[in-house]
Design a protein around this motif. Structure first.
Motif, short mmCIF file in Angstrom:
data_model
loop_
_atom_site.label_atom_id
_atom_site.label_comp_id
_atom_site.label_asym_id
_atom_site.label_seq_id
_atom_site.Cartn_x
_atom_site.Cartn_y
_atom_site.Cartn_z
N THR A 1 32.19 28.69 24.59
CA THR A 1 31.24 28.82 25.55
C THR A 1 31.55 29.22 26.57
N GLN A 2 31.30 30.11 27.43
CA GLN A 2 31.57 30.38 28.74
C GLN A 2 30.31 30.18 29.41
N LEU A 3 30.44 29.42 30.39
CA LEU A 3 29.07 28.74 30.95
C LEU A 3 28.60 29.45 31.93
N ASP A 4 29.38 30.34 32.60
CA ASP A 4 28.91 31.53 33.77
C ASP A 4 28.93 33.00 33.37
N SER A 5 27.81 33.60 33.38
CA SER A 5 27.71 35.07 32.99
C SER A 5 28.43 35.88 34.19
N GLN A 6 28.10 35.42 35.25
CA GLN A 6 28.70 36.17 36.55
C GLN A 6 29.08 35.18 37.44
N VAL A 7 30.26 35.63 38.33
CA VAL A 7 30.79 34.69 39.19
C VAL A 7 31.08 35.63 40.37
N PRO A 8 30.45 35.53 41.51
CA PRO A 8 30.73 36.17 42.85
C PRO A 8 31.61 35.49 43.69
N VAL A 9 32.60 36.07 43.99
CA VAL A 9 33.48 35.12 44.93
C VAL A 9 34.28 36.12 46.07
N PHE A 10 34.57 35.75 47.18
CA PHE A 10 34.98 36.57 48.37
C PHE A 10 36.51 36.43 48.23
N GLU A 11 37.10 37.77 48.43
CA GLU A 11 38.40 38.10 48.43
C GLU A 11 39.04 37.09 49.03
N GLU A 12 40.28 36.56 48.62
CA GLU A 12 41.13 35.65 49.13
C GLU A 12 40.89 33.96 48.91
N ALA A 13 39.59 33.99 48.24
CA ALA A 13 39.04 32.67 47.87
C ALA A 13 39.48 32.29 46.57
N LEU B 1 33.58 38.54 36.75
CA LEU B 1 34.07 38.36 38.02
C LEU B 1 33.91 39.47 38.97
N LYS B 2 33.13 39.13 40.01
CA LYS B 2 32.98 40.35 41.04
C LYS B 2 33.70 39.72 42.50
N VAL B 3 34.53 40.40 42.78
CA VAL B 3 35.34 39.98 44.00
C VAL B 3 34.68 40.90 45.24
N LEU B 4 34.34 40.07 46.27
CA LEU B 4 33.54 40.89 47.40
C LEU B 4 34.40 40.87 48.50
N ALA B 5 34.31 42.01 49.24
CA ALA B 5 35.23 42.33 50.41
C ALA B 5 34.67 41.47 51.69
N HIS C 1 39.61 26.25 31.29
CA HIS C 1 39.15 26.75 32.41
C HIS C 1 40.24 27.56 32.86
N LEU C 2 39.90 28.89 33.47
CA LEU C 2 40.88 29.68 34.04
C LEU C 2 40.75 29.75 35.46
N ARG C 3 41.91 29.79 36.23
CA ARG C 3 41.92 29.63 37.77
C ARG C 3 42.77 30.60 38.20
N LYS C 4 42.36 31.09 39.68
CA LYS C 4 43.40 31.85 40.44
C LYS C 4 43.35 31.37 41.82
N PRO C 5 44.30 30.83 42.67
CA PRO C 5 44.14 30.23 43.98
C PRO C 5 43.68 31.20 45.04
N SER C 6 43.84 32.60 44.78
CA SER C 6 43.31 33.69 45.71
C SER C 6 43.11 34.86 45.14
N VAL C 7 41.84 35.27 45.06
CA VAL C 7 41.48 36.56 44.18
C VAL C 7 41.52 37.67 45.28
N HIS C 8 41.83 38.82 44.28
CA HIS C 8 41.90 40.31 45.16
C HIS C 8 40.75 41.29 44.55
N ILE C 9 40.43 42.07 45.28
CA ILE C 9 39.71 43.10 44.84
C ILE C 9 39.73 43.58 43.40
N SER C 10 40.99 43.78 43.42
CA SER C 10 41.35 44.31 42.01
C SER C 10 41.09 43.46 40.64
N ASP C 11 40.79 42.22 41.14
CA ASP C 11 40.45 41.31 39.91
C ASP C 11 39.14 41.24 39.44
#
Lengths: 114, 115
Positions: A5-17, A110-114, A75-85
């Motif tokens: 089960t993947q609980l989130d269908s979409q995750v928006p996050v700002f770049e470097e967050a 995953l949608k990384v926002l500028a 759970h999958l984690r990344k400390p700082s995301v990039h647009i390319s993620d």
């Protein structure tokens, strides 16, 4: 039988967050766990996998995941995301023996926002 | 090392027509998988080969889908006749096939549109 089960269908996050994509599994036996990434119009690519040993697994592109048996999570984690993620991320489970049949989750976009 | 090759990349057909997809796995990989990925969903295993033999085809709609893996290398997946609900991306993957922990390597997929 196993399920994911993947609980989130979409995750928006700002770049470097930082970001966390959630995955829970169900199984009556021991399992292997995987995270795959799918970029637009491409096949899936392995990010990381847990087979045994250390519960903290490091993968490519700065991603890591933690296997938690008591909470049946990976759970999958990344400390700082990039647009390319920006991509679709799939969690999958399989048994260590037998037919090695992957069961995939429905994916998290995953949608990384500028 | 060459990756998993698939062709065609795109295919548009009308319902009740037939279609075939081709896959060439990574050299030396014993296990080959065909998945169906419907828009907004995760891949679903259709059939799994270990060398020439079928290991799992429990989710293959056998009244219309068929697959073969000749000489334990290339594989073809056929749909006859196609239905509207068969519109999806068909992914081929391969692995060494030694254990369940072996990484699966995916091809780019074939996007099928059934009109």
């Amino acid at each position: 039988a196993q399920s994911v089960t993947q609980l989130d269908s979409q995750v928006p996050v700002f770049e470097e967050a930082p970001v966390e994509l959630r995955c829970n599994y169900s199984s009556s036996v021991s399992v292997y766990l995987f995270w795959y990434v799918q970029y637009p119009n491409q096949g899936l690519q392995l990010l990381l996998k847990y087979l045994s040993g250390s519960t903290l697994v490091k993968g490519i592109n700065g991603f890591e995941a933690e296997f938690n048996k008591s909470q049946t999570s990976f759970h999958l984690r990344k400390p700082s995301v990039h647009i390319s993620d920006t991509a679709e991320y799939f969690c999958a489970v399989t048994r260590p023996a037998g037919t090695y049949k992957y069961i995939f989750g429905t994916g998290t976009r995953l949608k990384v926002l500028a | 090392e060459a990756g998993v090759a698939q062709s065609p990349r795109y295919k548009i057909i009308e319902k009740r027509q037939s279609v075939a997809f081709w896959c060439n796995p990574i050299s030396g990989h014993a296990t080959l998988y065909w998945y169906q990925q419907i828009l907004g969903q995760g891949p679903k295993l259709l059939i799994q080969f270990q060398n020439n033999g079928v290991v799992d085809d429990s989710q293959l709609p056998k009244d219309r889908f068929s697959a073969e893996r000749l000489k334990g290398v290339d594989s073809t997946l056929k749909i006859q006749p196609a239905k509207l609900e068969d519109s999806a991306v068909y992914l081929c993957a391969s692995s060494l096939g030694r254990t369940g922990g072996d990484t699966q390597y995916f091809g780019p997929g074939t996007r099928l549109t059934v009109l």
